[in-house]
Design a protein around this motif. Structure first.
Motif, short mmCIF file in Angstrom:
data_model
loop_
_atom_site.label_atom_id
_atom_site.label_comp_id
_atom_site.label_asym_id
_atom_site.label_seq_id
_atom_site.Cartn_x
_atom_site.Cartn_y
_atom_site.Cartn_z
N PHE A 99 0.82 -1.20 0.00
CA PHE A 99 0.00 0.00 0.00
C PHE A 99 0.86 1.27 0.00
O PHE A 99 0.46 2.29 -0.56
N SER A 100 2.03 1.22 0.63
CA SER A 100 2.91 2.38 0.62
C SER A 100 3.38 2.70 -0.79
O SER A 100 3.41 3.87 -1.20
N PHE A 101 3.74 1.67 -1.53
CA PHE A 101 4.15 1.89 -2.93
C PHE A 101 3.01 2.47 -3.74
O PHE A 101 3.21 3.39 -4.55
N VAL A 102 1.79 1.96 -3.54
CA VAL A 102 0.63 2.47 -4.27
C VAL A 102 0.36 3.92 -3.90
O VAL A 102 0.11 4.77 -4.78
N PHE A 103 0.43 4.26 -2.62
CA PHE A 103 0.16 5.63 -2.18
C PHE A 103 1.22 6.60 -2.70
O PHE A 103 0.90 7.73 -3.08
N ILE A 104 2.47 6.17 -2.73
CA ILE A 104 3.53 7.03 -3.25
C ILE A 104 3.33 7.26 -4.75
O ILE A 104 3.52 8.37 -5.26
N ALA A 105 2.94 6.20 -5.46
CA ALA A 105 2.67 6.35 -6.90
C ALA A 105 1.50 7.31 -7.14
O ALA A 105 1.53 8.11 -8.07
N LEU A 106 0.48 7.24 -6.30
CA LEU A 106 -0.66 8.14 -6.44
C LEU A 106 -0.29 9.59 -6.12
O LEU A 106 -0.94 10.52 -6.60
N SER A 107 0.74 9.77 -5.31
CA SER A 107 1.13 11.13 -4.93
C SER A 107 1.69 11.93 -6.11
O SER A 107 1.68 13.16 -6.07
N ILE A 108 2.19 11.25 -7.14
CA ILE A 108 2.80 11.96 -8.27
C ILE A 108 1.77 12.82 -9.01
O ILE A 108 1.97 14.03 -9.17
N PRO A 109 0.64 12.25 -9.49
CA PRO A 109 -0.34 13.12 -10.16
C PRO A 109 -1.04 14.07 -9.18
O PRO A 109 -1.40 15.19 -9.54
N ILE A 110 -1.22 13.62 -7.93
CA ILE A 110 -1.91 14.48 -6.95
C ILE A 110 -1.08 15.71 -6.62
O ILE A 110 -1.61 16.83 -6.53
N LYS A 111 0.24 15.53 -6.47
CA LYS A 111 1.07 16.69 -6.18
C LYS A 111 1.14 17.63 -7.37
O LYS A 111 1.25 18.85 -7.18
N SER A 112 1.09 17.11 -8.57
CA SER A 112 1.08 17.99 -9.75
C SER A 112 -0.13 18.91 -9.73
O SER A 112 -0.06 20.06 -10.18
#
Length: 246
Positions: free
Chosen positions: A198-211
């Protein structure tokens, strides 16, 4: 016209910069604090296949149900969104709120919570945010850096939790039988595996969200130009112009 529009667009696109101090960043900090509190009291009912260890006829899969609290993955999500400085600030606000304002911790709140073995995991959040954000921002959120950040962040949190539980046992604040049960639950492998995935998934989701959040977090105030530097540049242009005319 197209060049001007393209230039303005390039100024607001996120390109791996550190989180600036701005009103938008403080709003995102408050939003991350709210998400952390929500994750503390959220239980995900996971149903999936899992290797059946009790089956003696060979490798087999059985259906497994697991109640999972996504607090640790959200901590690494905060590290990816805000970085080490503002991410640590979220945890500080979380501690202040839990100690003095509202029982937002998993087992309550108040200063007496330092005697709970869960408090060791909260202390581990600081190390996870610092280490994970350094790895992510050093390698620009590559797949390898996201794997390393997940591994380092999850293991540092669990290590702090186990170490803190042992310290409580040494000072007889926690029964050793409870320590053995807590360690067997943590080191059994299931919890850590869920945290890593889940940490890997959440970090991956952070890329478009931070943009997207970068539109609010970016500091749009342009630095003032030094008057002396401006005069010197103007003088240099005048001399170059005179030389060209001469």
């Amino acid at each position: 016209m197209n060049k001007r529009i393209r230039g303005e667009f390039e100024e607001i696109v996120y390109r791996g910069e550190k989180t600036p101090f701005s009103l938008g960043s403080l709003v995102v900090v408050c939003l991350c604090l709210l998400l952390l509190i929500i994750a503390t009291f959220t239980q995900l009912n996971l149903v999936h296949y899992w290797p059946d260890a009790e089956n003696n006829i060979g490798f087999a899969l059985s259906t497994k149900k697991y109640l999972y609290i996504p607090q640790i993955p959200l901590v690494l999500f905060i590290a990816a969104i805000l970085g080490a400085r503002f991410g640590s600030f979220v945890i500080i606000l979380y501690l202040i709120m839990g100690f003095f304002i509202w029982p937002v911790f998993a087992l309550g709140g108040g200063l007496g919570y330092v005697k709970s073995y869960f408090f060791g995991y909260i202390l581990g959040y600081f190390f996870a945010i610092v280490f994970a954000s350094r790895v992510l921002y050093y390698d620009k959120f590559s797949c390898k850096s996201m794997i390393y950040a997940s591994l380092i962040g999850v293991l540092s949190i669990h290590f702090c939790g186990i170490l803190y539980t042992g310290i409580l046992g040494i000072f007889r604040l926690v029964n050793f039988a409870f320590i053995k049960e807590a360690l067997s639950t943590t080191l059994g492998g299931e919890k850590i595996i869920y945290d890593l995935v889940f940490s890997f998934v959440f970090i991956a989701l952070s890329i478009p969200i931070k943009s997207i959040l970068w539109l609010a977090m970016k500091n749009y105030s342009k630095p003032k130009r030094d008057a002396r530097t401006t005069r010197e540049a103007r003088e240099m242009r005048r001399i170059e112009r005179e030389k060209a005319e001469g």
